[in-house]
Design a protein around this motif. Sequence first.
Motif, PDB file in Angstrom:
ATOM      1  N   MET A 159       0.864  -1.172   0.000  1.00 24.61           N
ATOM      2  CA  MET A 159       0.000   0.000   0.000  1.00 24.61           C
ATOM      3  C   MET A 159       0.904   1.226   0.000  1.00 24.61           C
ATOM      4  N   ASP A 160       0.705   2.091  -0.956  1.00 27.80           N
ATOM      5  CA  ASP A 160       1.471   3.328  -1.054  1.00 27.80           C
ATOM      6  C   ASP A 160       0.524   4.508  -1.042  1.00 27.80           C
ATOM      7  N   THR A 161       0.932   5.568  -0.375  1.00 30.10           N
ATOM      8  CA  THR A 161       0.196   6.811  -0.456  1.00 30.10           C
ATOM      9  C   THR A 161       1.197   7.959  -0.368  1.00 30.10           C
ATOM     10  N   ALA A 162       0.828   9.064  -0.935  1.00 31.32           N
ATOM     11  CA  ALA A 162       1.664  10.266  -0.881  1.00 31.32           C
ATOM     12  C   ALA A 162       0.745  11.465  -0.714  1.00 31.32           C
ATOM     13  N   PHE A 163       1.232  12.477  -0.022  1.00 29.02           N
ATOM     14  CA  PHE A 163       0.447  13.688   0.143  1.00 29.02           C
ATOM     15  C   PHE A 163       1.364  14.901   0.154  1.00 29.02           C
ATOM     16  N   CYS A 164       0.810  16.002  -0.273  1.00 32.85           N
ATOM     17  CA  CYS A 164       1.553  17.260  -0.316  1.00 32.85           C
ATOM     18  C   CYS A 164       1.464  17.965   1.032  1.00 32.85           C
ATOM     19  N   ILE A 165       2.550  18.650   1.381  1.00 29.00           N
ATOM     20  CA  ILE A 165       2.562  19.509   2.556  1.00 29.00           C
ATOM     21  C   ILE A 165       3.105  20.869   2.131  1.00 29.00           C
ATOM     22  N   MET A 166       2.820  21.867   2.938  1.00 31.96           N
ATOM     23  CA  MET A 166       3.293  23.211   2.625  1.00 31.96           C
ATOM     24  C   MET A 166       4.775  23.315   2.984  1.00 31.96           C
ATOM     25  N   GLN A 167       5.561  23.819   2.054  1.00 29.82           N
ATOM     26  CA  GLN A 167       6.982  24.014   2.330  1.00 29.82           C
ATOM     27  C   GLN A 167       7.130  25.157   3.330  1.00 29.82           C
TER      28      GLN A 167
ATOM     29  N   GLU B  75       6.360  17.031  -0.077  1.00 27.47           N
ATOM     30  CA  GLU B  75       5.646  15.769  -0.243  1.00 27.47           C
ATOM     31  C   GLU B  75       6.134  14.755   0.790  1.00 27.47           C
ATOM     32  N   VAL B  76       5.190  13.967   1.309  1.00 27.57           N
ATOM     33  CA  VAL B  76       5.494  12.872   2.222  1.00 27.57           C
ATOM     34  C   VAL B  76       4.920  11.607   1.603  1.00 27.57           C
ATOM     35  N   THR B  77       5.685  10.525   1.655  1.00 26.27           N
ATOM     36  CA  THR B  77       5.229   9.240   1.149  1.00 26.27           C
ATOM     37  C   THR B  77       5.135   8.254   2.306  1.00 26.27           C
ATOM     38  N   PHE B  78       4.217   7.325   2.193  1.00 23.10           N
ATOM     39  CA  PHE B  78       4.004   6.314   3.229  1.00 23.10           C
ATOM     40  C   PHE B  78       3.754   4.989   2.532  1.00 23.10           C
ATOM     41  N   ARG B  79       4.494   3.968   2.941  1.00 19.19           N
ATOM     42  CA  ARG B  79       4.369   2.643   2.332  1.00 19.19           C
ATOM     43  C   ARG B  79       4.295   1.581   3.421  1.00 19.19           C
ATOM     44  N   MET B  80       3.370   0.635   3.236  1.00 19.08           N
ATOM     45  CA  MET B  80       3.311  -0.570   4.066  1.00 19.08           C
ATOM     46  C   MET B  80       3.277  -1.746   3.115  1.00 19.08           C
ATOM     47  N   GLN B  81       4.102  -2.745   3.401  1.00 21.36           N
ATOM     48  CA  GLN B  81       4.151  -3.923   2.553  1.00 21.36           C
ATOM     49  C   GLN B  81       4.303  -5.158   3.415  1.00 21.36           C
ATOM     50  N   LEU B  82       3.491  -6.145   3.159  1.00 17.70           N
ATOM     51  CA  LEU B  82       3.558  -7.432   3.844  1.00 17.70           C
ATOM     52  C   LEU B  82       4.037  -8.459   2.844  1.00 17.70           C
TER      53      LEU B  82
END
Length: 179
Positions: free
Chosen positions: A37-45, A102-109
């Motif tokens: 599962m991958d997700t990414a989201f933008c944040i304010m610099q 940008e921040v990315t988040f990954r979970m993998q089983l």
Amino acid sequence: MGTATAPSTTLPAGSVLAGQKEASLRPSPRILKEDAMDTAFCIMQRAPGQPVPTRDARRVPNMRRIARARLNLCGLTSMVEPVTTIVSELVTNAVVHSGGTEVTFRMQLQDGLLYVAVGSNGPGSTKPTVQASDADAEHGRGLQLVKHMVEESDGAWGVNDQGATTTVWCLFPTKEGDQ
């Protein structure tokens, strides 16, 4: 808003879990879409010292909820509390300290291992390190907590710094009763 993407990486090859000094973790080359599962989201610099916008701060509990849901879906209920705490700490660090957009988040089983990674881009962001903090400090204990919780789970963790992108990853063995 976060976006889901297809798996683009595998578990870190050659990683070794605590108590398994001889055997390295070798993920199989077969990765199914359902395994990750991958997700990414933008944040304010922001410049150092500027307050975190509310919109960005709200990403932390959102990612924690996503992690909890994913773990429950995978039948990893015994891992929910430690992993969601770690996700919270890593996403908080990325939002507060990266200076990026940008921040990315990954979970993998895969093969009885749970891989969790949080990455961020940032101009000249410093490599995350475990820091000593005094008893009165309000900040600075996040990676200490991550390190402790990963070690308590007989897992491994590390930091990949690839130029403008820094990723903190954790690798956990799943427990017998899970899955």
